[in-house]
Design a protein around this motif. Sequence first.
Motif, mmCIF file in Angstrom:
data_model
loop_
_atom_site.group_PDB
_atom_site.id
_atom_site.type_symbol
_atom_site.label_atom_id
_atom_site.label_comp_id
_atom_site.label_asym_id
_atom_site.label_seq_id
_atom_site.Cartn_x
_atom_site.Cartn_y
_atom_site.Cartn_z
ATOM 1 N N ILE A 1 2.984 -5.144 -10.761
ATOM 2 C CA ILE A 1 1.944 -4.340 -11.411
ATOM 3 C C ILE A 1 1.854 -2.981 -10.731
ATOM 4 N N ASP A 2 1.807 -1.937 -11.542
ATOM 5 C CA ASP A 2 1.566 -0.588 -11.032
ATOM 6 C C ASP A 2 0.077 -0.454 -10.736
ATOM 7 N N GLY A 3 -0.269 -0.093 -9.498
ATOM 8 C CA GLY A 3 -1.659 -0.024 -9.077
ATOM 9 C C GLY A 3 -2.446 1.139 -9.655
ATOM 10 N N ILE A 4 -1.777 2.116 -10.234
ATOM 11 C CA ILE A 4 -2.491 3.242 -10.855
ATOM 12 C C ILE A 4 -2.847 2.912 -12.298
ATOM 13 N N SER A 5 -1.869 2.435 -13.057
ATOM 14 C CA SER A 5 -2.096 2.173 -14.483
ATOM 15 C C SER A 5 -2.582 0.754 -14.766
ATOM 16 N N ASN A 6 -2.477 -0.155 -13.776
ATOM 17 C CA ASN A 6 -2.818 -1.568 -13.965
ATOM 18 C C ASN A 6 -2.007 -2.203 -15.095
ATOM 19 N N VAL A 7 -0.729 -1.878 -15.138
ATOM 20 C CA VAL A 7 0.189 -2.381 -16.151
ATOM 21 C C VAL A 7 1.352 -3.078 -15.447
ATOM 22 N N VAL A 8 1.810 -4.198 -16.024
ATOM 23 C CA VAL A 8 3.002 -4.874 -15.502
ATOM 24 C C VAL A 8 4.214 -4.000 -15.802
ATOM 25 N N ILE A 9 4.934 -3.599 -14.741
ATOM 26 C CA ILE A 9 6.078 -2.703 -14.910
ATOM 27 C C ILE A 9 7.416 -3.438 -14.788
ATOM 28 N N ALA A 10 7.383 -4.673 -14.269
ATOM 29 C CA ALA A 10 8.606 -5.467 -14.154
ATOM 30 C C ALA A 10 8.222 -6.936 -14.027
ATOM 31 N N THR A 11 9.133 -7.796 -14.461
ATOM 32 C CA THR A 11 8.958 -9.233 -14.305
ATOM 33 C C THR A 11 10.273 -9.808 -13.792
ATOM 34 N N PRO B 1 0.810 -1.222 0.000
ATOM 35 C CA PRO B 1 0.000 0.000 0.000
ATOM 36 C C PRO B 1 0.843 1.271 0.000
ATOM 37 N N SER B 2 2.103 1.168 0.432
ATOM 38 C CA SER B 2 2.976 2.350 0.453
ATOM 39 C C SER B 2 3.404 2.772 -0.945
ATOM 40 N N THR B 3 3.564 1.808 -1.857
ATOM 41 C CA THR B 3 4.023 2.118 -3.214
ATOM 42 C C THR B 3 2.946 1.882 -4.271
ATOM 43 N N ASN B 4 1.795 1.350 -3.853
ATOM 44 C CA ASN B 4 0.699 0.991 -4.766
ATOM 45 C C ASN B 4 1.189 0.039 -5.853
ATOM 46 N N SER B 5 2.005 -0.945 -5.407
ATOM 47 C CA SER B 5 2.502 -1.977 -6.304
ATOM 48 C C SER B 5 1.874 -3.311 -5.920
ATOM 49 N N ILE B 6 1.552 -4.113 -6.921
ATOM 50 C CA ILE B 6 0.978 -5.429 -6.714
ATOM 51 C C ILE B 6 1.974 -6.449 -7.256
#
Length: 190
Positions: free
Chosen positions: A36-46, A18-23
């Motif tokens: 996953i970036d919680g704002i854009s709902n896009v995978v930002i890293a694997t 919840p601090s970084t809004n990352s899933i």
Amino acid sequence: MIAAIPVGTNPWGAAINPSTNSIYVSNRYSYTISVIDGISNVVIATLVGSISGMRPADLGINPVTNRIYGTNYDNNNNVSVIDGLTHTVIETISVGTNPYGVAVNPNTNRIYISNSGAHNVSVIDGVSNAVIATIAVGTNPGGIGVNVKTNMIYVSNENDDTVYVIRGLTNELLGSIAVGDAPWKIDINP
């Protein structure tokens, strides 16, 4: 439903910072963790298992330290420690056989791992990344949860239809609670 986000094969565990809004999503059969970036709902890293040795099952997050802990269930018997800023594995901690569940108490910086094959729980100190205690909890422990307000840890056990209770302050097994058939996951509302 507002979005469908493609990740790896057989997504298994998920955790939110919840601090970084990352899933973070563990993908068991592709041996990856999707970020996953919680704002854009896009995978930002694997994070790829062939590079880091991961075979992820469950995930836990310490939002205070921005560390992610992933249990590597199949044959590895360890936990990957991931830096939430760089999305890289920074350390691997050996635990018991077939680590499955993971829970984090950010107030004490302790990480709890249920080892289904070893029939116990490993307690990891988040500063040193060392196992500081091992607690027997019966055959095939699965899900694990921490009540951060009471510092109590709860471990489901599908083989004996119970939930084991551990006192976090002393790493002492307090007993077990009979529940329904084959409990698997646990979540806590503190």
